[in-house]
Enzyme design. Structure first.
Site, PDB file in Angstrom:
ATOM      1  N   HIS A  16       0.853  -1.183   0.000  1.00 53.37           N
ATOM      2  CA  HIS A  16       0.000   0.000   0.000  1.00 53.37           C
ATOM      3  C   HIS A  16       0.893   1.238   0.000  1.00 53.37           C
ATOM      4  CE1 HIS A  16      -2.653   3.138   1.566  1.00 53.37           C
ATOM      5  NE2 HIS A  16      -3.676   2.393   1.187  1.00 53.37           N
ATOM      6  N   ASP A  18       0.903   4.160   1.411  1.00 53.53           N
ATOM      7  CA  ASP A  18       1.255   4.716   2.724  1.00 53.53           C
ATOM      8  C   ASP A  18       2.205   3.792   3.478  1.00 53.53           C
ATOM      9  OD1 ASP A  18      -0.347   6.968   2.350  1.00 53.53           O
ATOM     10  OD2 ASP A  18      -2.122   5.959   3.146  1.00 53.53           O
ATOM     11  N   LYS A  19       2.017   2.486   3.317  1.00 49.33           N
ATOM     12  CA  LYS A  19       2.903   1.539   3.992  1.00 49.33           C
ATOM     13  C   LYS A  19       4.281   1.490   3.348  1.00 49.33           C
ATOM     14  CE  LYS A  19       1.243   0.748   7.445  1.00 49.33           C
ATOM     15  NZ  LYS A  19       2.074   1.079   8.584  1.00 49.33           N
ATOM     16  N   GLU A  44      10.197  11.791   7.184  1.00 52.99           N
ATOM     17  CA  GLU A  44       8.922  11.671   6.483  1.00 52.99           C
ATOM     18  C   GLU A  44       9.187  11.309   5.019  1.00 52.99           C
ATOM     19  OE1 GLU A  44       6.350  11.867   8.323  1.00 52.99           O
ATOM     20  OE2 GLU A  44       7.213  12.863  10.080  1.00 52.99           O
ATOM     21  N   GLU A  57      14.151  15.808   9.992  1.00 54.09           N
ATOM     22  CA  GLU A  57      15.299  16.217  10.799  1.00 54.09           C
ATOM     23  C   GLU A  57      16.061  15.003  11.296  1.00 54.09           C
ATOM     24  OE1 GLU A  57      13.881  20.417  12.714  1.00 54.09           O
ATOM     25  OE2 GLU A  57      13.675  18.639  13.956  1.00 54.09           O
ATOM     26  N   LYS A 187      -5.606  -4.700   0.318  1.00 57.56           N
ATOM     27  CA  LYS A 187      -6.312  -4.268   1.529  1.00 57.56           C
ATOM     28  C   LYS A 187      -7.252  -5.379   1.974  1.00 57.56           C
ATOM     29  CE  LYS A 187      -7.643   0.092   1.696  1.00 57.56           C
ATOM     30  NZ  LYS A 187      -8.304   1.386   1.373  1.00 57.56           N
ATOM     31  N   PHE A 261      -8.127  -4.096 -10.789  1.00 54.72           N
ATOM     32  CA  PHE A 261      -7.197  -3.443  -9.867  1.00 54.72           C
ATOM     33  C   PHE A 261      -5.780  -3.782 -10.332  1.00 54.72           C
ATOM     34  CE2 PHE A 261      -6.066  -3.003  -5.019  1.00 54.72           C
ATOM     35  CZ  PHE A 261      -5.222  -1.957  -5.317  1.00 54.72           C
ATOM     36  N   ASP A 269      -1.826   5.870  -6.247  1.00 61.08           N
ATOM     37  CA  ASP A 269      -2.201   6.859  -5.233  1.00 61.08           C
ATOM     38  C   ASP A 269      -0.940   7.248  -4.474  1.00 61.08           C
ATOM     39  OD1 ASP A 269      -3.638   8.477  -3.571  1.00 61.08           O
ATOM     40  OD2 ASP A 269      -4.550   6.878  -2.405  1.00 61.08           O
ATOM     41  N   ALA A 270      -0.759   8.510  -4.206  1.00 56.67           N
ATOM     42  CA  ALA A 270       0.418   8.964  -3.457  1.00 56.67           C
ATOM     43  C   ALA A 270       0.386   8.407  -2.035  1.00 56.67           C
ATOM     44  CB  ALA A 270       0.475  10.489  -3.427  1.00 56.67           C
ATOM     45  N   ARG A 275       0.012   7.730   7.786  1.00 54.96           N
ATOM     46  CA  ARG A 275      -1.416   7.871   7.495  1.00 54.96           C
ATOM     47  C   ARG A 275      -2.227   6.618   7.844  1.00 54.96           C
ATOM     48  NH1 ARG A 275      -2.631  11.042   1.895  1.00 54.96           N
ATOM     49  NH2 ARG A 275      -1.699   9.176   0.980  1.00 54.96           N
ATOM     50  N   LYS A 276      -1.576   5.592   8.367  1.00 53.21           N
ATOM     51  CA  LYS A 276      -2.298   4.358   8.681  1.00 53.21           C
ATOM     52  C   LYS A 276      -2.117   3.995  10.159  1.00 53.21           C
ATOM     53  CE  LYS A 276      -4.303   3.423   4.813  1.00 53.21           C
ATOM     54  NZ  LYS A 276      -4.401   4.855   4.473  1.00 53.21           N
ATOM     55  N   LYS A 296      10.408   7.662  13.215  1.00 57.45           N
ATOM     56  CA  LYS A 296      10.830   8.319  14.452  1.00 57.45           C
ATOM     57  C   LYS A 296      11.743   7.404  15.266  1.00 57.45           C
ATOM     58  CE  LYS A 296       6.472  10.862  14.654  1.00 57.45           C
ATOM     59  NZ  LYS A 296       5.194  11.056  15.344  1.00 57.45           N
ATOM     60  N   LYS A 300      11.393   9.570  20.658  1.00 59.15           N
ATOM     61  CA  LYS A 300      10.078  10.168  20.459  1.00 59.15           C
ATOM     62  C   LYS A 300       9.041   9.335  21.180  1.00 59.15           C
ATOM     63  CE  LYS A 300      12.270  12.463  17.089  1.00 59.15           C
ATOM     64  NZ  LYS A 300      13.746  12.414  16.957  1.00 59.15           N
ATOM     65  N   ASP A 302       5.924   9.420  21.004  1.00 56.34           N
ATOM     66  CA  ASP A 302       4.883   8.915  20.110  1.00 56.34           C
ATOM     67  C   ASP A 302       5.077   7.427  19.869  1.00 56.34           C
ATOM     68  OD1 ASP A 302       3.498  11.237  19.727  1.00 56.34           O
ATOM     69  OD2 ASP A 302       4.439  11.744  17.827  1.00 56.34           O
TER      70      ASP A 302
END
Length: 417
Positions: A16, A18-19, A44, A57, A187, A261, A269-270, A275-276, A296, A300, A302
């Site tokens: 995917h 995003d992955k 990122e 960074e 998916k 597909f 798709d970008a 995002r997941k 990260k 961090k 997060d």
């Protein structure tokens, strides 16, 4: 809890878009941690048709140092460092399996816009470089959640666990050649009916997979024989993954419900890092603090605090003190100790209360950023494999992630017994 309800979780494959971005970002984290266990990384990634762009960074003296006069001609980069980063990116895309006209590991265009970490962030995070005894502060403010449930042996929500495992099996078959008609972007979605808090039936299962030409069939389009091969294969994977008693005559299957597909991944798709986050955590069965993990380094919170709260919640459930457990921790940037810890057993507690756990857990594990990293051993290049199929409830390279261990059970029982 309601006595009966439907609940759904989704997963997305390593292909995917995003992955793909998440895995590239974590490949950069691993690269820098391998060279400097104290590296700081916030990477990122954006992926699109035949292009990967990095930004963010970093602080990793073996690779990047603006004060090194010899490296100044190369923008502060050590000789060969930028080439190593590009190789890590291309290797990640290659391992996922992208060799398509619209996205190919060898021919994609690559841009690296990583730069040095802000000194203003560093001054609040670094431990006593001025000779003081100041503990390392949190890398940012935020709230983090961990969760565990006894629905599955991995102590994960069943809907998400099965969604992940369907896609993992399909990826294995694609790479081994057992299912050569599959392409990387896939998916899944699993809906289960619960009765008395237990999954009792799969009511709907959705799988949409990128495929080789011809394997589509919707409203009479495509090759019906090829589509039947694809559909039968996917249903076979589902039957292998889900317990047999959950698949009934009422289970509805949606296999590539829109038809063709063929164009997928970053060409379709970008993709962007982070995002997941619900796929990464608990599939919506528990809260999420909002921060992403991938890209990260473990200073961090997060990332590291989400891992330690999962670790604590899993050990509470594994110890038999509850069937479900949610834990929240909050931090302020530059402050080492957490601002709060909150435990919710969802009415399933067995012999202990939430306030007892809120007192005992910080006594068993130091919940500062440094304490978390030390307890779990997080300053290692272990993150790229975490960036697809969920960060929780599974193994990586044949071993559990450190936050999945249940080695706190005996200490919990001793403290609360």
């Amino acid at each position: 809890m309601r006595s009966e309800f439907l609940f759904t979780s989704e997963s997305v494959s390593e292909g995917h878009p995003d992955k793909v971005s998440d895995q590239i970002s974590d490949a950069i984290v691993d690269l820098m941690l391998a060279k400097d266990p104290e590296a700081r990384v916030a990477c990122e990634t954006m992926t699109t048709t035949q292009r990967v762009i990095l930004s963010g960074e970093i602080r990793c003296a073996p690779m990047y140092d603006l004060e090194n006069e010899e490296w100044a001609v190369n923008g502060g980069w050590a000789p060969g460092a930028k080439e190593e980063i590009e190789q890590a990116v291309r290797s990640t895309v290659r391992d996922i399996g992208y060799e398509q006209g619209g996205f190919h590991w060898k021919t994609l265009e690559f841009e690296n816009h990583l730069h040095g970490q802000s000194a203003h962030i560093a001054q609040g995070v670094d431990a006593g470089k001025d000779g003081s005894n100041k503990d390392e502060g949190a890398g940012d403010q935020g709230i983090m959640f961990g969760y565990a449930s006894d629905e599955t042996p991995d102590l994960m929500p069943a809907t998400l666990d099965y969604s992940h495992k369907i896609l993992q099996r399909m990826a294995q078959d694609r790479k081994s050649g057992a299912a050569p008609f599959l392409e990387p972007d896939t998916k899944s979605q699993v809906t289960l009916r619960y009765a008395n808090e237990r999954p009792v039936e799969a009511t709907a299962i959705v799988v949409s997979t990128q495929h080789a030409p011809g394997y589509y069939f919707h409203d009479g389009e495509g090759d019906a024989v090829k589509y039947a091969e694809l559909r039968d294969y996917v249903k076979g994977v589902i039957a292998d993954v889900l317990p047999a008693e959950l698949l009934t005559v009422n289970t509805v299957y949606h296999i590539n419900p829109t038809g063709r597909f063929e164009i997928g991944g970053p060409d379709g798709d970008a993709g962007l890092t982070g995002r997941k986050i619900i796929v990464d955590t608990y599939g919506g069965a528990a809260p999420h603090g909002g921060g992403a993990f991938s890209g990260k380094d473990p200073t961090k919170v997060d990332r590291s605090a989400a891992y330690i709260t999962r670790y604590l919640a899993k050990n509470v459930v594994a110890a038999g003190f509850a069937r479900r457990c949610t834990i929240q921790i909050a931090y302020a940037i530059g402050v080492a100790e957490p601002l709060s810890i909150y435990v919710d057993l969802h009415g399933t507690g067995n012999g202990v209360s939430e306030d007892q756990l809120e007192k005992v857990l910080p006594e068993l594990v130091r919940l500062t950023p440094r304490g978390i990293r030390t307890h779990l051993g997080l300053n290692k290049p272990i993150y790229r494999t975490s960036a697809a199929y969920g960060h929780f409830g599974r193994q990586a390279d044949g071993d559990l992630f450190p936050w999945e261990r249940t080695d706190l059970v005996d200490a919990l029982k001793a403290a609360l017994g």
